[in-house]
Design a protein around this motif. Structure first.
Motif, PDB file in Angstrom:
ATOM      1  N   TYR A   1       0.668   4.114  -2.638  1.00  0.00           N
ATOM      2  CA  TYR A   1       0.403   5.492  -2.210  1.00  0.00           C
ATOM      3  C   TYR A   1       1.471   6.435  -2.751  1.00  0.00           C
ATOM      4  O   TYR A   1       1.172   7.577  -3.115  1.00  0.00           O
TER       5      TYR A   1
ATOM      6  N   GLN B   1      -7.656  10.620   6.458  1.00  0.00           N
ATOM      7  CA  GLN B   1      -7.555   9.175   6.163  1.00  0.00           C
ATOM      8  C   GLN B   1      -7.178   8.340   7.380  1.00  0.00           C
ATOM      9  O   GLN B   1      -7.183   7.107   7.305  1.00  0.00           O
ATOM     10  N   ASP B   2      -6.837   9.019   8.459  1.00  0.00           N
ATOM     11  CA  ASP B   2      -6.536   8.338   9.724  1.00  0.00           C
ATOM     12  C   ASP B   2      -5.423   7.280   9.578  1.00  0.00           C
ATOM     13  O   ASP B   2      -5.489   6.211  10.190  1.00  0.00           O
ATOM     14  N   LEU B   3      -4.431   7.567   8.779  1.00  0.00           N
ATOM     15  CA  LEU B   3      -3.296   6.636   8.668  1.00  0.00           C
ATOM     16  C   LEU B   3      -2.385   6.811   9.882  1.00  0.00           C
ATOM     17  O   LEU B   3      -2.314   7.898  10.468  1.00  0.00           O
ATOM     18  N   LYS B   4      -1.707   5.751  10.252  1.00  0.00           N
ATOM     19  CA  LYS B   4      -0.781   5.829  11.386  1.00  0.00           C
ATOM     20  C   LYS B   4       0.484   6.568  10.947  1.00  0.00           C
ATOM     21  O   LYS B   4       0.837   6.548   9.760  1.00  0.00           O
TER      22      LYS B   4
ATOM     23  N   LYS C   1      -3.310  12.110   7.868  1.00  0.00           N
ATOM     24  CA  LYS C   1      -3.543  11.844   9.300  1.00  0.00           C
ATOM     25  C   LYS C   1      -4.982  12.190   9.693  1.00  0.00           C
ATOM     26  O   LYS C   1      -5.675  11.397  10.326  1.00  0.00           O
TER      27      LYS C   1
ATOM     28  N   LYS D   1      -9.786   1.951   6.713  1.00  0.00           N
ATOM     29  CA  LYS D   1      -9.173   3.135   6.098  1.00  0.00           C
ATOM     30  C   LYS D   1      -9.937   3.578   4.851  1.00  0.00           C
ATOM     31  O   LYS D   1      -9.733   4.677   4.374  1.00  0.00           O
TER      32      LYS D   1
ATOM     33  N   GLU E   1       2.726   4.438   9.020  1.00  0.00           N
ATOM     34  CA  GLU E   1       2.291   4.213   7.632  1.00  0.00           C
ATOM     35  C   GLU E   1       2.611   5.438   6.757  1.00  0.00           C
ATOM     36  O   GLU E   1       3.119   5.293   5.636  1.00  0.00           O
TER      37      GLU E   1
ATOM     38  N   LEU F   1     -13.402   7.648   5.381  1.00  0.00           N
ATOM     39  CA  LEU F   1     -12.667   8.792   5.898  1.00  0.00           C
ATOM     40  C   LEU F   1     -13.041   9.045   7.349  1.00  0.00           C
ATOM     41  O   LEU F   1     -14.196   8.919   7.751  1.00  0.00           O
TER      42      LEU F   1
ATOM     43  N   TYR G   1       0.838  -1.201   0.000  1.00  0.00           N
ATOM     44  CA  TYR G   1       0.000   0.000   0.000  1.00  0.00           C
ATOM     45  C   TYR G   1       0.875   1.254   0.000  1.00  0.00           C
ATOM     46  O   TYR G   1       0.552   2.244  -0.643  1.00  0.00           O
TER      47      TYR G   1
END
Lengths: 187, 170
Positions: free
Chosen positions: A77, A146-149, A143, B5, A152, B8, A73
């Motif tokens: 990305y 998309q609330d990615l860590k 962040k 994920k 990530e 949103l 991913y």
């Protein structure tokens, strides 16, 4: 590094074992997160659709070069991010305006966009994000929306988690200041 | 990356056309053609013998026993030879420069009038030599040959070549 599902798909694509079906699985798995990642950068749906297409085409073309040292991913990305930046640069050049002027242009179009249903707060937030430097913009979008860590995001943008946290912190601060000054928009 | 994920965390205000994700397809036809063209360029049509790569070995040349190489010039000899060569070179340049000076001084003593006379003499000599050459060559006229030619034949020839007659009259 890869999940079992990702590994299966990647192997099928690399070994050319029913690649169409494997590719379709990959598309189904990542079309939405990649779409939103691109959309947050480009704002416009049609532009996003074109870049998403190009992203998947590049993924298919270069999957044989994917070394599996990073996660699938994050690799995808990265392609999407690069494609989006290239697209924005080309668009600015075509319109003969600077990148910042292009951001203003995109925001102005947003207000009349049929595919934007945000309220005043959301529009103000988009305007605040548009003021940020490119890297902070990307970090904040990944962040906050998309609330990615952090881990990530760090992998995708290939920067350290420390630098990433600092970027996000500064981005949030700037956005707060911008919204405080532009309170009239929200009221 | 987890499935969550896909949704949103915060609302952006952006929306998509109805059933966009359900209907989403990568534009495969043109895309496949592009890939096929690329694959064609890789597949050049060349073949290798059966099991060529399996049996492929790099045959390194075996190290030959080398005889002892004796250098013609040691450092000691080279210095001697260079010294002798240097002496010859210096001598040559000194001689050459002295010769050039003498020649120049001789040239300075030449009287310009005498030089002019010499040049004129050479010029006439050359002209005279050219004339000699023309007389002694194949173009010489033999008197016997002239007498043997019939007079009528000469007149006929001249009448046929009017230009020659004009030249003779002039």
């Amino acid at each position: 590094m890869l999940t079992d599902k990702e590994k299966e798909i990647v192997n099928k694509l690399k070994e050319n074992k029913n690649p169409d079906a494997a590719f379709q699985e990959l598309v189904n798995l990542y079309k939405e997160p990649l779409y939103w990642h691109i959309r947050n950068m480009l704002k416009d749906h049609e532009d996003t659709h074109d870049v998403l297409q190009n992203t998947f085409i590049k993924v298919f073309k270069y999957i044989k070069n994917f070394k599996e040292e990073s996660k699938l991913y994050s690799w995808m990305y990265r392609i999407a991010t690069n494609e989006s930046i290239t697209f924005l640069n080309k668009k600015a050049k075509k319109l003969n305006i600077s990148n910042q002027e292009l951001q203003d242009h995109l925001l102005n179009n947003l207000e009349s966009d049929t595919y934007f249903e945000g309220d005043k707060i959301q529009l103000a937030l988009q305007k605040a994000i548009a003021q940020l430097p490119e890297k902070q913009k990307q970090v904040f979008n990944m962040k906050y929306f998309q609330d990615l860590k952090y881990k990530e995001i760090a992998e995708i943008l290939e920067i350290s988690e420390g630098a990433l946290k600092s970027n996000y912190h500064h981005a949030v601060k700037k956005i707060k200041n911008f919204l405080d000054q532009d309170q009239t928009l929200i009221d | 990356m987890s499935k969550k994920k896909h949704i949103l965390k915060h609302k952006t205000g952006f929306k998509t056309p109805e059933n966009y994700f359900e209907d989403f397809q990568v534009n495969m036809p043109s895309f496949r053609e592009e890939i096929e063209i690329e694959n064609k360029s890789i597949d050049s049509g060349f073949k290798v013998p059966q099991n060529y790569f399996e049996n492929f070995k790099v045959e390194l040349p075996q190290e030959n026993k080398k005889g002892k190489v004796i250098s013609l010039f040691s450092v000691k000899n080279i210095s001697k030879v260079s010294a002798i060569a240097a002496i010859f070179l210096i001598g040559f340049f000194v001689f050459k420069s002295q010769f050039a000076i003498n020649q120049f001084s001789n040239e300075v003593d030449i009287n310009p009038i005498a030089l002019e006379e010499q040049l004129e003499k050479d010029y006439f000599d050359i002209e005279f030599r050219d004339f000699d050459v023309s007389l002694n060559g194949n173009n010489t006229v033999d008197e016997k040959e002239l007498k043997s030619i019939d007079e009528d034949a000469i007149l006929d020839y001249l009448s046929e070549n009017a230009e020659l007659i004009t030249l003779i009259e002039e």
